[in-house]
Write an enzyme that holds these catalytic residues in place. Sequence first.
Site, short mmCIF file in Angstrom:
data_model
loop_
_atom_site.label_atom_id
_atom_site.label_comp_id
_atom_site.label_asym_id
_atom_site.label_seq_id
_atom_site.Cartn_x
_atom_site.Cartn_y
_atom_site.Cartn_z
NE ARG A 88 -2.33 0.64 3.80
CZ ARG A 88 -3.09 1.15 4.76
NH1 ARG A 88 -4.39 1.25 4.61
NH2 ARG A 88 -2.56 1.58 5.87
CB THR A 112 -2.09 7.31 -2.88
OG1 THR A 112 -1.48 6.00 -3.05
CG2 THR A 112 -1.17 8.35 -3.51
CG ASP A 127 2.96 -1.97 9.21
OD1 ASP A 127 3.16 -3.17 8.89
OD2 ASP A 127 2.96 -1.05 8.40
CG ASP A 181 6.69 -2.46 9.71
OD1 ASP A 181 7.33 -2.99 8.78
OD2 ASP A 181 6.34 -1.26 9.69
C1 PRP Z 1 -0.98 -4.16 4.78
C2 PRP Z 1 -1.85 -5.37 5.05
C3 PRP Z 1 -2.74 -5.41 3.83
C4 PRP Z 1 -2.94 -3.95 3.52
C5 PRP Z 1 -4.28 -3.53 4.03
O1 PRP Z 1 0.04 -4.49 3.94
O2 PRP Z 1 -1.11 -6.54 5.28
O3 PRP Z 1 -2.16 -6.10 2.72
O4 PRP Z 1 -1.90 -3.23 4.20
O5 PRP Z 1 -4.56 -2.23 3.70
P1 PRP Z 1 -5.74 -1.83 2.69
O6 PRP Z 1 -6.95 -2.63 3.10
O7 PRP Z 1 -5.93 -0.35 2.94
O8 PRP Z 1 -5.30 -2.11 1.29
P2 PRP Z 1 1.20 -3.45 3.53
O9 PRP Z 1 0.80 -2.70 2.30
O10 PRP Z 1 1.57 -2.64 4.72
O11 PRP Z 1 2.39 -4.41 3.08
P3 PRP Z 1 3.25 -5.45 3.93
O12 PRP Z 1 2.37 -6.67 4.18
O13 PRP Z 1 4.36 -5.75 3.00
O14 PRP Z 1 3.70 -4.82 5.21
N1 URA Z 2 -2.04 -2.31 7.36
C1 URA Z 2 -1.63 -2.67 8.60
O1 URA Z 2 -0.67 -3.44 8.74
N2 URA Z 2 -2.30 -2.19 9.67
C2 URA Z 2 -3.35 -1.36 9.54
O2 URA Z 2 -3.94 -0.95 10.57
C3 URA Z 2 -3.76 -0.99 8.25
C4 URA Z 2 -3.10 -1.49 7.18
#
Ligand code: PRP
Ligand code: URA
Length: 206
Positions: A101, A105, A197, A200
């Site tokens: 994400r 944006t 997160d 993370d």
């Molecule tokens: C997080 C989570 C989802 C997404 C959710 O991933 O694991 O995939 O955000 O957000 P949304 O519903 O607004 O799309 P992230 O993009 O942080 O990537 P990561 O798993 O690599 O940390």
């Molecule tokens: N992605 C995450 O990991 N946590 C949130 O709360 C939203 C998006």
Amino acid sequence: MLEVLDHPLITHKLTLMRKKETGTKDFRENLDEIAELMAYEICRDLPVRPIDIETPIGPTTGYELSKEVVIVPILRAGVGLLDGIRRLVPTAKVGFIGMYRDEETLEPHEYFAKFPKGLDEAIVMIVDPMLATGGSACDAISLIKERGAKNIKLICLVGAPEGVKAVTEKHPDVDVYLAALDEKLNEVGYIVPGLGDAGDRIFGTK
Ligand code: PRP
Ligand code: URA
């Protein structure tokens, strides 16, 4: 269809994950255990077919799973749910979608996709701990539908009402399962109260 699997064991473990002082090891272990518990509940619906077998005593009719299961974690954080589900369905095949994400944006960006054959006949379980705006889940579902999948379940740990609305409006045929439906998104797109997160915290990257 939305189902919130608020089993006491799931809620207890999720509470441990939410606590800000919970470190990577405990966070990961609780996620893994919740994945297994959620899968047990969700798999109640899996179709079975009769099969003639012989026990040491005599013939009988047993039942075996009649559809292939494909688990598709959304990278990265979805990987945290994979092993727990695979312990229950060890014959499941696994596909991957890489998606992140944009922090400004909140738009999802796809960077990887690899699926096993036979998606059209399979029960496909897309897994990701967080359903925030729903952008990542909606795009992942669209991508999997383009590859032929017809029977899709979305399994997330924590969802925001905004994300549930987005997915159920865009993909009303997809069953959505959560361990908890939280209050809202904050101004930077994080789920409140959520757990921070997920990627993370699973991988120790912050
Ligand atoms: C997080 C989570 C989802 C997404 C959710 O991933 O694991 O995939 O955000 O957000 P949304 O519903 O607004 O799309 P992230 O993009 O942080 O990537 P990561 O798993 O690599 O940390
Ligand atoms: N992605 C995450 O990991 N946590 C949130 O709360 C939203 C998006």
